[in-house]
Write a protein that holds these residues in place. Structure first.
Motif, PDB file in Angstrom:
ATOM      1  N   ARG A 167       0.775  -1.088   0.083  1.00  0.00           N
ATOM      2  CA  ARG A 167       0.030   0.088  -0.091  1.00  0.00           C
ATOM      3  C   ARG A 167       0.965   1.206  -0.174  1.00  0.00           C
ATOM      4  O   ARG A 167       1.878   1.201   0.516  1.00  0.00           O
ATOM      5  N   SER A 168       0.337   2.420  -0.485  1.00  0.00           N
ATOM      6  CA  SER A 168       0.908   3.641  -0.542  1.00  0.00           C
ATOM      7  C   SER A 168       0.963   3.993   0.984  1.00  0.00           C
ATOM      8  O   SER A 168       0.260   3.983   1.571  1.00  0.00           O
ATOM      9  N   ASP A 209       0.568   7.078   3.344  1.00  0.00           N
ATOM     10  CA  ASP A 209      -0.604   8.169   3.616  1.00  0.00           C
ATOM     11  C   ASP A 209       0.231   9.258   4.740  1.00  0.00           C
ATOM     12  O   ASP A 209      -0.507   9.588   5.914  1.00  0.00           O
ATOM     13  N   SER A 218      -8.363  10.445   3.421  1.00  0.00           N
ATOM     14  CA  SER A 218      -7.354   9.671   3.005  1.00  0.00           C
ATOM     15  C   SER A 218      -7.997   8.813   1.836  1.00  0.00           C
ATOM     16  O   SER A 218      -7.313   8.236   0.766  1.00  0.00           O
ATOM     17  N   ASN A 247      -6.495   7.783  -1.763  1.00  0.00           N
ATOM     18  CA  ASN A 247      -6.187   6.721  -2.141  1.00  0.00           C
ATOM     19  C   ASN A 247      -6.911   6.078  -3.388  1.00  0.00           C
ATOM     20  O   ASN A 247      -6.418   5.376  -4.123  1.00  0.00           O
ATOM     21  N   ASP A 298      -6.275   7.462  -9.199  1.00  0.00           N
ATOM     22  CA  ASP A 298      -4.836   6.813  -9.870  1.00  0.00           C
ATOM     23  C   ASP A 298      -4.389   7.859 -10.893  1.00  0.00           C
ATOM     24  O   ASP A 298      -4.891   8.380 -11.781  1.00  0.00           O
ATOM     25  N   HIS A 313      -2.852   2.691  -5.311  1.00  0.00           N
ATOM     26  CA  HIS A 313      -2.636   2.661  -3.649  1.00  0.00           C
ATOM     27  C   HIS A 313      -2.414   1.190  -3.104  1.00  0.00           C
ATOM     28  O   HIS A 313      -1.767   1.087  -2.324  1.00  0.00           O
ATOM     29  N   ARG A 314      -3.252   0.196  -3.934  1.00  0.00           N
ATOM     30  CA  ARG A 314      -3.002  -1.072  -3.310  1.00  0.00           C
ATOM     31  C   ARG A 314      -2.283  -1.995  -4.428  1.00  0.00           C
ATOM     32  O   ARG A 314      -3.086  -2.241  -5.617  1.00  0.00           O
TER      33      ARG A 314
END
Length: 113
Positions: free
Chosen positions: A10-11, A13, A26, A30, A33, A40-41
């Protein structure tokens, strides 16, 4: 469809500069794109093919190099190069922080409307 356990990346935050931060939830951030940035995932399995999005070690690891995931770790992906100069060589792809200023994203999105 590839058998085996999946690893999810995951990115982060986090905010670099709190004074310049725009207060968006958030979940909304998330959901976005952006071109040139991974989602993000990101879910990977051993044996799945991946494509490199950044030049890490030219000419061996360039943008568009195809790799096969060999093993996943929390902050590193071990992969085998499938195409290009270092074909069949094992490499390690580290987790790289990608920072994009939200002010540029908002101004670009607003100007397109």
């Amino acid at each position: 469809m590839t058998p085996g356990a999946a690893t999810e990346y995951r990115s982060f935050d986090t905010v670099v500069d709190a004074d310049e931060a725009v207060n968006f939830p958030s979940e909304f951030l998330n959901f976005l794109d952006q071109a040139g940035l991974p989602p993000h995932r990101l879910t990977l399995k051993t044996g799945c093919p991946i494509i490199l999005l950044r030049n890490l070690d030219p000419p061996k690891l360039c943008d568009g190099t195809r790799l096969c995931v060999k093993k996943t770790f929390p902050n590193v992906i071990e992969a085998t190069i499938l195409t290009g100069k270092g074909k069949y060589e094992t490499v390690f792809i580290p987790r790289i922080p990608l920072i994009r200023r939200i002010s540029r994203l908002i101004s670009r999105d607003c100007s397109s409307q």
